[in-house]
Design a protein around this motif. Structure first.
Motif, PDB file in Angstrom:
ATOM      1  N   UNK A  63       6.252  -6.100  -3.840  1.00 31.30           N
ATOM      2  CA  UNK A  63       5.193  -5.402  -4.812  1.00 31.30           C
ATOM      3  C   UNK A  63       5.672  -5.787  -6.157  1.00 31.30           C
ATOM      4  N   UNK A  64       6.874  -5.924  -6.374  1.00 32.00           N
ATOM      5  CA  UNK A  64       7.611  -6.470  -7.573  1.00 32.00           C
ATOM      6  C   UNK A  64       7.159  -7.730  -7.720  1.00 32.00           C
ATOM      7  N   UNK A  65       7.287  -8.945  -6.912  1.00 27.41           N
ATOM      8  CA  UNK A  65       7.072 -10.271  -7.235  1.00 27.41           C
ATOM      9  C   UNK A  65       5.528 -10.274  -7.182  1.00 27.41           C
ATOM     10  N   UNK A  66       4.792  -9.672  -6.366  1.00 24.56           N
ATOM     11  CA  UNK A  66       3.213  -9.942  -6.557  1.00 24.56           C
ATOM     12  C   UNK A  66       2.727  -9.418  -7.957  1.00 24.56           C
ATOM     13  N   UNK A  75       1.554 -14.961  -0.381  1.00 26.67           N
ATOM     14  CA  UNK A  75       2.703 -16.084  -0.245  1.00 26.67           C
ATOM     15  C   UNK A  75       3.973 -15.829  -0.841  1.00 26.67           C
ATOM     16  N   UNK A  76       3.899 -15.250  -2.049  1.00 18.74           N
ATOM     17  CA  UNK A  76       5.144 -14.907  -2.866  1.00 18.74           C
ATOM     18  C   UNK A  76       5.789 -13.790  -2.283  1.00 18.74           C
ATOM     19  N   UNK A  77       5.074 -12.785  -1.568  1.00 11.28           N
ATOM     20  CA  UNK A  77       5.893 -11.748  -0.885  1.00 11.28           C
ATOM     21  C   UNK A  77       6.410 -12.276   0.446  1.00 11.28           C
ATOM     22  N   UNK A  78       5.825 -13.300   1.072  1.00 12.25           N
ATOM     23  CA  UNK A  78       6.278 -13.917   2.482  1.00 12.25           C
ATOM     24  C   UNK A  78       7.242 -14.568   2.060  1.00 12.25           C
TER      25      UNK A  78
END
Length: 124
Positions: A63-66, A75-78
């Motif tokens: 959530x934070x990175x998204x 993809x960032x979450x993955x």
């Protein structure tokens, strides 16, 4: 020449999100330890709690990175979930010098961490 990170560097995004994930992990593990002490939980319940903590931590990190990435959030979450698992694996190898359990347990933890991070990225 000194190379500096820009304020919105993508590497810093990932590091911040990983830090948030590990802080959430620490807090939730403390809560689980208190519940274990207070209610004398059995091994299956504690194992399920640890798995839930992995998923919740990577979900929050995703959530934070998204929120920071704004594009290709899943993809960032993955990626965050995979990085979380890799760091978790390195810590385990550093402490125990071996992997406990079989390969299925390791792959299950990998899928849960990656899936949790990806889900967090998607819903951000």
């Amino acid at each position: 020449m000194e190379r500096r990170f820009r304020r919105d560097s993508k590497a810093l995004w990932v590091l911040k999100a990983l830090l948030v994930s590990y802080i959430v992990t620490g807090v939730l593990l403390l809560v689980l330890a208190m519940l274990l002490y207070k209610f004398e939980l059995d091994e299956k319940t504690v194992s399920a709690g640890i798995v839930a903590i992995y998923v919740a931590s990577t979900l929050i990190g995703g959530l934070v990175l998204g929120k920071m990435a704004k594009v290709r959030r899943f993809l960032w979450g993955l990626g965050l979930g995979i990085a979380y698992f890799a760091l978790l694996l390195l810590i385990t190898l550093g402490v125990y010098h071996t992997l406990e359990g079989n390969g299925i347990n390791v792959m299950t933890a990998f899928v849960l961490c990656a899936g949790g991070g990806m889900t967090g990225g998607m819903i951000s």
